[in-house]
Design a protein around this motif. Structure first.
Motif, short mmCIF file in Angstrom:
data_model
loop_
_atom_site.label_atom_id
_atom_site.label_comp_id
_atom_site.label_asym_id
_atom_site.label_seq_id
_atom_site.Cartn_x
_atom_site.Cartn_y
_atom_site.Cartn_z
N ASN A 27 0.63 -1.54 -0.13
CA ASN A 27 0.23 -0.30 0.40
C ASN A 27 0.82 1.11 0.28
N ASP A 28 2.25 1.03 0.59
CA ASP A 28 2.66 2.58 0.23
C ASP A 28 3.49 2.76 -0.67
N ARG A 38 0.69 4.73 -2.63
CA ARG A 38 0.69 5.52 -2.74
C ARG A 38 1.88 6.53 -3.25
N ALA A 61 -4.66 9.36 -2.39
CA ALA A 61 -3.74 8.57 -1.11
C ALA A 61 -4.97 8.17 -0.26
N LEU A 62 -5.09 9.50 0.84
CA LEU A 62 -5.19 9.33 1.69
C LEU A 62 -7.42 9.11 1.36
N TRP A 85 -8.42 7.45 -0.99
CA TRP A 85 -8.08 5.74 -1.58
C TRP A 85 -8.40 4.69 -0.07
N GLN A 86 -7.38 5.21 1.21
CA GLN A 86 -7.40 4.76 2.12
C GLN A 86 -8.43 4.75 2.63
N GLY A 121 -9.11 1.29 -0.02
CA GLY A 121 -8.29 0.58 -1.18
C GLY A 121 -6.94 -0.04 -0.43
N ASN A 122 -6.67 -0.99 -1.20
CA ASN A 122 -5.46 -1.82 -0.82
C ASN A 122 -5.22 -2.31 -1.84
N SER A 180 -6.45 -2.94 -6.34
CA SER A 180 -6.98 -1.76 -7.41
C SER A 180 -5.48 -2.24 -8.15
N ALA A 197 -9.86 2.46 -5.67
CA ALA A 197 -10.25 1.46 -4.78
C ALA A 197 -11.15 0.29 -4.94
#
Length: 346
Positions: free
Chosen positions: A48-49, A52, A68-69, A71-72, A76-77, A81, A101
């Protein structure tokens, strides 16, 4: 009175803070993408990082960080995705985040033409889609070989066009789709035309490939095709210069020497009767139709015109052809285009 003012001031401050907070939240959630369209490619097996980081690299730090925020926040993973997404100007952060997502990929337009080798197609596919060129070639072996194609004939299994695939498509599905498009092109009517000419569909691809290498003039291709068909009918060597260039892998040659026509290769039509083992480029559908619908004439020889217009002079006799050839070679001499140095042929 003072207490009342304090309350009023407090309310005003709270309203201002609320408005400011609403504006900030709105810009984060509904902020628009302001740059040119860009693709976000999320490969399989990443964290996930890493996703981003991909957002920021592809879309800019500001928009990418907000995306990124969001999506999280929308669950989202990286696994869900996995894919490719087109982000266009004016799209809001929340909309793009939701799309990614949920794994709603944007199809990739895969277009190819003017390719000489089948491996060029593999390379082109690997630049548009997730798999690499080696995987594409392995898929071709597993799909085309059972269909009766030799490796030299793979270029006859596909037609240049524009196709749409998801970025995550398997190479096998791409090869199968390309071949099905080719099979759809080969209607019963076209097959009957090829049979009447005494050639197979693969042979039509091969002749078309030689024709395309021989002339850039689309309005001359049918005429050139008939010349080669005439030669095949008479059992003559095709003696097509492009097949020598292909055999030697020297495509920039403007003059072919007598020495080079002796180059040993199954593709050299100066040494071998009939067609080469396969196409010398991936031929266009229009050129294949030029072969199938080539107008009747009795020409057996052709030579590039000395005016360098890209057209050719055609003749029925070798004596006349020698005159045309001499005129063309004099023009080359005047332009300083010399014959290549003679070297041992391998």
């Amino acid at each position: 009175m003072r207490k009342k003012r304090l309350i009023t001031y407090s309310i005003v401050i709270l309203v201002c803070v609320a408005i400011g907070a609403a504006y900030i939240i709105s810009s984060w959630v509904f902020g628009k993408y302001e740059y040119e369209a860009a693709r976000v490619d999320i490969p399989a097996g990443i964290s996930n990082d890493s996703v981003r980081t991909i957002f920021k690299d592809a879309l800019g730090k500001s928009y990418g960080r907000r995306l990124a925020l969001m999506w999280q926040l929308q669950g989202g993973n990286a696994a869900e995705s996995h894919g490719s997404y087109l982000v266009e100007p004016g799209q809001s952060v929340v909309k793009v985040a939701r799309t990614i997502a949920r794994g709603r990929q944007t199809p990739v337009r895969f277009t190819f033409n003017n390719l000489r080798f089948y491996t060029d197609l593999a390379s082109r596919a690997s630049k548009c889609l997730e798999f690499d060129s080696t995987a594409f070639m392995h898929a071709s072996d597993s799909i085309l070989s059972p269909l009766g194609y030799s490796e030299e004939e793979y270029a006859a299994a596909v037609l240049p066009d524009t196709y749409e695939f998801y970025w995550t498509v398997s190479p096998a599905e791409v090869v199968s789709t390309l071949n099905k498009h080719r099979e759809k092109f080969w209607t019963d009517e076209r097959k009957a035309k090829a049979e009447k000419l005494g050639i197979t569909p693969k042979g039509a691809h091969t002749i078309a490939s030689i024709v395309e290498e021989e002339t850039n003039r689309a309005d001359e291709r049918a005429k050139v095709a008939r010349l080669y068909l005439n030669r095949l009918d008479k059992g003559m060597y095709l003696q097509a210069d492009p097949t020598v260039k292909f055999a030697m892998r020297k495509f920039a040659l403007r003059r072919i020497s007598l020495h080079q026509t002796k180059y040993e290769s199954p593709y050299n039509t100066y040494r071998n009767h009939g067609l080469p083992p396969g196409p010398i480029r991936i031929a266009e559908a229009a050129t294949i139709d030029d072969v199938l619908n080539a107008p009747m004439h009795n020409y057996l020889f052709m030579c590039a015109r000395s005016d360098f217009s890209g057209y050719h002079d055609f003749t029925e006799t070798y004596d006349r052809h020698r005159i045309n050839s001499a005129r063309y070679h004099r023009a080359l001499d005047e332009r300083g285009v010399s014959l290549p140095a003679t070297k041992p042929l391998k």
